[in-house]
Write an enzyme that holds these catalytic residues in place. Sequence first.
Site, PDB file in Angstrom:
ATOM      1  N   ASN A  49       0.815  -1.229   0.000  1.00  0.00           N
ATOM      2  CA  ASN A  49       0.000   0.000   0.000  1.00  0.00           C
ATOM      3  C   ASN A  49       0.846   1.276   0.000  1.00  0.00           C
ATOM      4  OD1 ASN A  49       0.751  -0.518   2.654  1.00  0.00           O
ATOM      5  ND2 ASN A  49      -1.153   0.259   3.533  1.00  0.00           N
ATOM      6  N   LYS A  95      12.155  -8.479   1.541  1.00  0.00           N
ATOM      7  CA  LYS A  95      11.184  -9.017   0.580  1.00  0.00           C
ATOM      8  C   LYS A  95      10.013  -8.049   0.454  1.00  0.00           C
ATOM      9  CE  LYS A  95       7.576 -11.389   1.044  1.00  0.00           C
ATOM     10  NZ  LYS A  95       6.797 -10.615   0.060  1.00  0.00           N
ATOM     11  N   GLU A  98       4.326  -8.856  -3.272  1.00  0.00           N
ATOM     12  CA  GLU A  98       4.344  -9.411  -4.627  1.00  0.00           C
ATOM     13  C   GLU A  98       3.617  -8.514  -5.638  1.00  0.00           C
ATOM     14  OE1 GLU A  98       3.614 -10.851  -1.824  1.00  0.00           O
ATOM     15  OE2 GLU A  98       1.644 -11.805  -1.826  1.00  0.00           O
ATOM     16  N   SER A 120      -0.512  -7.268   7.431  1.00  0.00           N
ATOM     17  CA  SER A 120      -1.734  -7.581   8.170  1.00  0.00           C
ATOM     18  C   SER A 120      -1.407  -8.199   9.540  1.00  0.00           C
ATOM     19  CB  SER A 120      -2.579  -8.555   7.364  1.00  0.00           C
ATOM     20  OG  SER A 120      -1.852  -9.738   7.140  1.00  0.00           O
ATOM     21  N   GLU A 129       4.407  -3.668  12.367  1.00  0.00           N
ATOM     22  CA  GLU A 129       3.443  -2.598  12.071  1.00  0.00           C
ATOM     23  C   GLU A 129       2.265  -3.280  11.408  1.00  0.00           C
ATOM     24  OE1 GLU A 129       3.588   0.341  13.037  1.00  0.00           O
ATOM     25  OE2 GLU A 129       5.701   0.658  13.464  1.00  0.00           O
ATOM     26  N   CYS A 168      -3.327   1.654   6.986  1.00  0.00           N
ATOM     27  CA  CYS A 168      -3.614   1.084   8.307  1.00  0.00           C
ATOM     28  C   CYS A 168      -4.089   2.168   9.274  1.00  0.00           C
ATOM     29  CB  CYS A 168      -2.408   0.338   8.840  1.00  0.00           C
ATOM     30  SG  CYS A 168      -0.901   1.267   8.644  1.00  0.00           S
ATOM     31  N   GLU A 170     -11.089  -4.665   9.711  1.00  0.00           N
ATOM     32  CA  GLU A 170     -10.448  -3.583   8.963  1.00  0.00           C
ATOM     33  C   GLU A 170     -11.009  -3.555   7.538  1.00  0.00           C
ATOM     34  OE1 GLU A 170      -6.217  -4.136   8.487  1.00  0.00           O
ATOM     35  OE2 GLU A 170      -5.851  -1.992   8.652  1.00  0.00           O
TER      36      GLU A 170
HETATM   37  P1  ADP Z   1      -2.172  -7.414   3.004  1.00  0.00           P
HETATM   38  O1  ADP Z   1      -3.350  -8.136   3.541  1.00  0.00           O
HETATM   39  O2  ADP Z   1      -2.151  -5.972   3.259  1.00  0.00           O
HETATM   40  O3  ADP Z   1      -1.776  -7.803   1.600  1.00  0.00           O
HETATM   41  P2  ADP Z   1      -0.135  -9.116   4.034  1.00  0.00           P
HETATM   42  O4  ADP Z   1       0.167  -9.217   5.469  1.00  0.00           O
HETATM   43  O5  ADP Z   1      -0.731 -10.298   3.345  1.00  0.00           O
HETATM   44  O6  ADP Z   1      -0.998  -7.826   3.927  1.00  0.00           O
HETATM   45  O7  ADP Z   1       1.149  -8.690   3.211  1.00  0.00           O
HETATM   46  C1  ADP Z   1       2.159  -7.866   3.707  1.00  0.00           C
HETATM   47  C2  ADP Z   1       3.490  -8.473   3.351  1.00  0.00           C
HETATM   48  O8  ADP Z   1       3.562  -9.743   3.979  1.00  0.00           O
HETATM   49  C3  ADP Z   1       3.722  -8.723   1.860  1.00  0.00           C
HETATM   50  O9  ADP Z   1       5.083  -8.503   1.550  1.00  0.00           O
HETATM   51  C4  ADP Z   1       3.405 -10.183   1.720  1.00  0.00           C
HETATM   52  O10 ADP Z   1       4.063 -10.791   0.640  1.00  0.00           O
HETATM   53  C5  ADP Z   1       3.950 -10.701   3.024  1.00  0.00           C
HETATM   54  N1  ADP Z   1       3.439 -12.007   3.455  1.00  0.00           N
HETATM   55  C6  ADP Z   1       2.184 -12.503   3.388  1.00  0.00           C
HETATM   56  N2  ADP Z   1       2.133 -13.758   3.881  1.00  0.00           N
HETATM   57  C7  ADP Z   1       3.405 -14.073   4.272  1.00  0.00           C
HETATM   58  C8  ADP Z   1       4.037 -15.212   4.881  1.00  0.00           C
HETATM   59  N3  ADP Z   1       3.348 -16.303   5.208  1.00  0.00           N
HETATM   60  N4  ADP Z   1       5.360 -15.141   5.129  1.00  0.00           N
HETATM   61  C9  ADP Z   1       6.067 -14.025   4.850  1.00  0.00           C
HETATM   62  N5  ADP Z   1       5.548 -12.945   4.291  1.00  0.00           N
HETATM   63  C10 ADP Z   1       4.234 -12.950   4.008  1.00  0.00           C
END
Ligand code: ADP
Length: 473
Positions: free
Chosen positions: A143, A166, A169, A221, A242, A276, A377
Amino acid sequence: MLINGEWLTDTPTFSVFNPATGEEIGHVADGTATDAMRAIDAASAALPAWVSETAYARSALLYRAHHLMLERQHELAELMTKEQGKPLKASMNEVKYAADFLLWFAEEAKRVYGETIPSARSDQRFLVQKQAVGVVAAVTPWNYPISMLTRKLGPALAAGCTVALKPAESTPLCAIAVFKILEEAGLPPGVANLVTASDPKPIGEVFCTHPAVRKLTFTGSTAVGKHLAQACAPQLKRVSMELGGHAPFIVYDDADPVHAAKGVSLVKFLNTGQACISPNRIFVQRRILDPFLETLQARVSGMQAGDGMDPANSIGPLINESAIEKVDRQVQDAINHGATLLAGGSRLTENGLDQGCFYGATLLTDVTPEMVIYREETFGPVAAVVPFDDEDDVIAMANDTDYGLAAYIYTQNLARALRTFEQLQFGIIGINDINPTSAAAPFGGMKESGLGREGAREGIEEYLETKLGGLSI
Ligand code: ADP
C-alpha cells in the site's frame, strides 16, 4: 533480485499488473527459499565491514540516496501510480515521505549515543554502548510501496545492520527502484539485498528461521504478523511489527461539523482507504450529525474514480479482486443489518473502469457494533458513520477493538481533547489533525496493531542492542 551486489537475471519471473487497467507492466525475478538464504548469507558476510564503518560514512550513503530519490520524485511517483494505483499527486507525496526517512536516519546515524553510569563501588565504572543488532530481515507491504521500505532500510543501515528485504508481490517494481537508488548512492555489495517473489511463504519461513537473522521487521496484516512473530519465537529473534488498524474518528458536538467532515473526506479516501491509519469508525455526536453528513455526502458523491495518472481522479483502484470482494461484503453486510447507504455502495465498471478494480466512494451511516465493518479492517473507500450521544460511551466504543494504531479527535474543547487523548488506547492520535505522521514522529500501534515504533528517535533504537561494560579500575 539484488543479492550481494548482483542483479539476478537468469531466474524464472512473475508478472506485475497495473490495478487500474489490468495491463502487465513488467516481470521480475521469482525468488525462492534458496535465494532468501543467499540474501541472508550475503548480509551476514557484509556485516562486519558495514558495522565498522563510521557513522559518518553510513550517514553519507543515506544522504546521497535521499538526494537521488528527490531528484527522481516524478519518475518514481509515475511508477508507483502504475504499479499500486494511487493518484499521481499522492504518489508524489509518498516519494517525498519516503525520502524524508532517508534524511532523518542519515541525521540520526550520528546520534547513537551511549552513556556512563555511576557505580555504587568506587573501583567500578559502567559504560553503555549501543551496537547494531546484526542481520535484519524485512517484509514490506504494497500500500505504501516506497516509504515502507525506506522507513526500515533507513534506520537499519544507519545503525550498522545489514538487510535482506522481501517486498509485496504486487509492488516489486517500486522496491527495485529503491534498491537501484541505494546502489547508485554507493551501497556496498551484500549490505542490503532484495528478494522479489510471487509466493511470500517460503521466503518468510527462511527469514524467521535462519540463525543468522537477528531481527525481523514486518509491515502488513495482523494475521501474517502474528504468524511471523510466532515463527521467530523459537530463536527469540527480535521483531518489530506494524500491523492493521481500526481507527476511530471522534467528532464531538463542539467541533465545526463542516470542517470535520472535510477532514474525514480527505483522510478516509487517501490511497482509496488502503492505509492502516485510515478511519474505520467515524463517531459523530448526534447534535451535529445532520450538517456533518450533509457535507460528507456532498464530498463523497463528488469523488471521481479512475486511473491515477489522470489528475481529475481522486480515487484510484483497489489493489486486486479480493480487495473488491472484501469491501463489498462489508458494505452489503452493513446494509443488511440496517445501515443507511448515502453514497456509492458498488463496484464501478462504466466508462472503461471494467478492466480495473474500482469501487465507488461509499458513505454509510447508522453503523452499529453488530456489523462486520464495525470490527474488521476495511482497507477500502468506505466511510462508516456511527452516531453517539455521550463522551464516556464514545471512548468505550472507540477502545472496543483489538487494534490500537491510529485515532482522531475533533473538538474545540481543550480539556475534552486531553481527556480523550489520554483515555484512547491508540499509538497515534490526531487532534483536529488528519495527518499525525512524519519521519520525525514515532509511528506504531498498541494492542494487536503491533510492536515497536518506526521513524523518530525510537526508529533507530529498534535496530540497536544495549551493551553494558562493567570496569574495575
Ligand atoms: P495485506 O493483507 O495488506 O496484503 P499481508 O500481510 O498479506 O498484507 O502482506 C504484507 C506483506 O507480507 C507482503 O510482503 C506479503 O508478501 C507478506 N506475506 C504474506 N504472507 C506471508 C508469509 N506467510 N510469510 C512471509 N511474508 C508474508
